[in-house]
Write an enzyme that holds these catalytic residues in place. Structure first.
Site, PDB file in Angstrom:
ATOM      1  N   ASP A   1     -22.439  -8.754  16.286  1.00  0.00           N
ATOM      2  CA  ASP A   1     -22.751  -7.937  17.456  1.00  0.00           C
ATOM      3  C   ASP A   1     -22.281  -8.691  18.693  1.00  0.00           C
ATOM      4  O   ASP A   1     -22.784  -9.778  19.006  1.00  0.00           O
ATOM      5  CB  ASP A   1     -24.255  -7.674  17.546  1.00  0.00           C
ATOM      6  CG  ASP A   1     -24.747  -6.749  16.446  1.00  0.00           C
ATOM      7  OD1 ASP A   1     -23.930  -6.000  15.897  1.00  0.00           O
ATOM      8  OD2 ASP A   1     -25.943  -6.794  16.118  1.00  0.00           O
TER       9      ASP A   1
ATOM     10  N   HIS B   1      -3.578  -5.149  -0.383  1.00  0.00           N
ATOM     11  CA  HIS B   1      -3.108  -5.765   0.851  1.00  0.00           C
ATOM     12  C   HIS B   1      -3.160  -7.284   0.751  1.00  0.00           C
ATOM     13  O   HIS B   1      -4.216  -7.887   0.962  1.00  0.00           O
ATOM     14  CB  HIS B   1      -3.972  -5.308   2.029  1.00  0.00           C
ATOM     15  CG  HIS B   1      -3.745  -3.898   2.437  1.00  0.00           C
ATOM     16  ND1 HIS B   1      -2.950  -3.542   3.504  1.00  0.00           N
ATOM     17  CD2 HIS B   1      -4.194  -2.732   1.897  1.00  0.00           C
ATOM     18  CE1 HIS B   1      -2.929  -2.228   3.618  1.00  0.00           C
ATOM     19  NE2 HIS B   1      -3.668  -1.714   2.652  1.00  0.00           N
TER      20      HIS B   1
ATOM     21  N   ASP C   1     -27.214   5.151  12.872  1.00  0.00           N
ATOM     22  CA  ASP C   1     -28.343   4.352  13.375  1.00  0.00           C
ATOM     23  C   ASP C   1     -29.623   5.192  13.345  1.00  0.00           C
ATOM     24  O   ASP C   1     -30.030   5.747  14.370  1.00  0.00           O
ATOM     25  CB  ASP C   1     -28.071   3.891  14.812  1.00  0.00           C
ATOM     26  CG  ASP C   1     -26.832   3.021  14.913  1.00  0.00           C
ATOM     27  OD1 ASP C   1     -26.702   2.095  14.095  1.00  0.00           O
ATOM     28  OD2 ASP C   1     -25.998   3.273  15.795  1.00  0.00           O
TER      29      ASP C   1
ATOM     30  N   GLU D   1      -1.982  -9.407   2.794  1.00  0.00           N
ATOM     31  CA  GLU D   1      -2.234  -9.986   4.124  1.00  0.00           C
ATOM     32  C   GLU D   1      -3.707  -9.963   4.483  1.00  0.00           C
ATOM     33  O   GLU D   1      -4.133 -10.607   5.455  1.00  0.00           O
ATOM     34  CB  GLU D   1      -1.407  -9.248   5.182  1.00  0.00           C
ATOM     35  CG  GLU D   1      -1.971  -7.938   5.688  1.00  0.00           C
ATOM     36  CD  GLU D   1      -1.789  -6.752   4.734  1.00  0.00           C
ATOM     37  OE1 GLU D   1      -2.081  -5.619   5.142  1.00  0.00           O
ATOM     38  OE2 GLU D   1      -1.353  -6.961   3.589  1.00  0.00           O
TER      39      GLU D   1
ATOM     40  N   CYS E   1       0.829  -1.198   0.000  1.00  0.00           N
ATOM     41  CA  CYS E   1       0.000   0.000   0.000  1.00  0.00           C
ATOM     42  C   CYS E   1       0.874   1.263   0.000  1.00  0.00           C
ATOM     43  O   CYS E   1       1.440   1.624  -1.019  1.00  0.00           O
ATOM     44  CB  CYS E   1      -0.971  -0.016   1.176  1.00  0.00           C
ATOM     45  SG  CYS E   1      -2.322   1.181   1.020  1.00  0.00           S
TER      46      CYS E   1
END
Length: 465
Positions: free
Chosen positions: A190, A133, A348, A135, A27
């Site tokens: 969650d 990336h 939200d 990884e 990157c």
């Protein structure tokens, strides 16, 4: 570059690469090899590769940063990319890119396309670098790392043979290669402590995570790390851990969540996002910044942090000051150090119905489903504290503010649709994604495969399950 200059690493690093020693940059590690970059007001590079790094053009109608899984166009053969087939995808997350040219053609190994072709990988001798990336690119990324570290190993040769077979199968396919940026599917976990004190993954129904009958315990879907590993194996493009209770008084003492990230990063090779408690706080007479908290999560394995209620506070302050930035908010602090792509804001909102847009100052949309009293219009009120408190701000207002403050991505939830399995709120998704130039993640409401294809792919970068 400032750090390299301060530590007097520029000359020895440049000499090390030019002498033909092994080097692999990822990157920013690729961008530093060029002559300079427009980022942060302009910076000099090492000047090893000709060309300058510039920002993607948002006028092309694509969200920036470029985040997601994209294919490569290999221009030359190499050990580095021998395990990558034509239709394989790797994970990108960046706002700036280098462009291929005659002046750097001897270095450019592969390009990718996002409104325009840009440099995706470079190679000359033992020096290699990727804009993507590896990884975080799953098994394909591990093949790439192996191609650099152990190009002659049996595993590398086996990966190359398998990639060749995939390429041949693509070439013989009637539909040809499936190329370009793919829509991301993100597994959202969650996480909270149950009544027994165990950290579990739960699921809400309009943000209510307790069972409807019996002892009304917190719904327990399993252990966070085990589920993350399972979703990675099943093909999830990213995994998000949202700590919906957290240590609200002292986030740095949230050791269970830090341990979850550390363990998950050992088994899950796709991007990890963590949310919950990413804010400044005071404890035992000492002040801690949001940047300090975020840094601890990044060191533990997170690639991105998600900010919720604090983003609403920051947006209110932004508008109250006449739309000026101060550099003091969590969004600004973290994006300044780690880049905007590392900052996700979770919105939200809850739907508010009106008979006519003239009844409110907020951005309204004609609703497909009339309100309880036959209302034909609605707007989406932002909430804080897990949906328990509403604010006089709509989702579009918040999205515009947090983009101006430096957020790189929006996680767009919908309290009304949460847990219903009836699909995303397409009106909300359309209103927010058309108001900003950063990627938007549609969340809340998916219950069938068709729901993931109903959402327009443009500003929308991904969907969450």
């Amino acid at each position: 570059m400032d750090v390299l200059k301060e530590k007097q690493y520029i000359q020895p690093l440049t000499e090390y690469i030019q002498e033909g020693n092994p080097f692999f940059g990822i990157c920013l590690g690729l961008q530093l090899l060029f002559e300079g970059s427009d980022e942060s007001g302009g910076r000099e590079g090492l000047g090893i590769i000709r060309g300058k790094v510039g920002q993607f053009d948002t006028a092309r109608g694509l969200p920036v940063p470029h985040i997601g899984w994209n294919t490569l166009e290999q221009l030359n053969s190499s050990d580095l990319l021998s395990g990558v087939a034509t239709s394989d995808r790797v994970y990108f997350v960046h706002s700036y890119r280098a462009m291929p040219s005659e002046a750097n053609a001897d270095w450019v190994l592969a390009t990718s396309s996002y409104g325009e072709d840009f440099v995706a990988a470079v190679c000359k001798g033992a020096a290699m670098a990727t804009q993507f990336h590896p990884e975080k690119s799953g098994s394909i990324g591990l093949n790439i790392l192996r191609g650099f570290l152990e190009p002659d190993s049996p595993e590398a040769r086996e990966a190359a043979a398998a990639a060749n077979q995939r390429t041949l199968a693509t070439l013989s396919s009637v539909n040809g290669a499936n190329k370009g940026l793919a829509r991301r599917v993100i597994a959202c976990l969650d996480v909270r402590s149950n009544d027994q004190g165990d950290l579990v993954v739960t699921k809400g129904d309009q943000y209510d995570v307790r069972e409807k009958s019996g002892d009304k315990d917190v719904r327990n879907l399993g252990k966070p790390v085990e589920l993350a590993a399972r979703y990675f194996t099943e093909g999830a493009d990213e995994v998000a851990f949202l700590n919906i209770t957290g240590f609200r008084d002292c986030p740095l003492e949230d050791l269970p969540m830090l341990q979850v990230l550390q363990s998950a990063s050992e088994h899950v090779f796709v991007p990890l996002t963590v949310g919950g408690g990413i804010r400044g706080f005071s404890a035992q007479g000492q002040d801690y910044s949001a940047l300090t908290v975020a840094s601890e999560y990044f060191r533990s394995g997170a690639d991105k942090v998600s900010i919720g209620s604090d983003a609403v506070d920051a947006a209110e302050a932004y508008y109250a000051s006449g739309c000026t930035t101060t550099g003091s908010t969590a969004i600004e602090q973290i994006s300044q150090v780690y880049g905007k792509q590392a900052v996700v804001v979770s919105i939200d909102p809850r739907k508010v119905y009106v008979n006519d847009p003239s009844e409110t100052k907020h951005t309204c949309v004609k609703t497909l489903k009339p309100g309880p009293n036959g209302e034909q219009w609605c707007w989406w009120q932002c909430t804080v504290k897990g949906g328990r408190e509403g604010r006089d701000m709509d989702a579009v207002e918040l999205a515009k503010a947090i983009e101006a403050l430096g957020a790189g991505e929006i996680m767009l939830n919908c309290i009304d649709n949460d847990g219903t399995g009836q699909g995303f709120d397409l009106g909300l998704v359309g209103a927010v994604s058309s108001a900003v130039t950063i990627p938007v993640i549609a969340s809340s409401g998916a219950g069938a495969p068709k729901h993931f294809t109903e959402v327009r792919f443009g500003q929308l970068g991904s969907v969450m399950s």
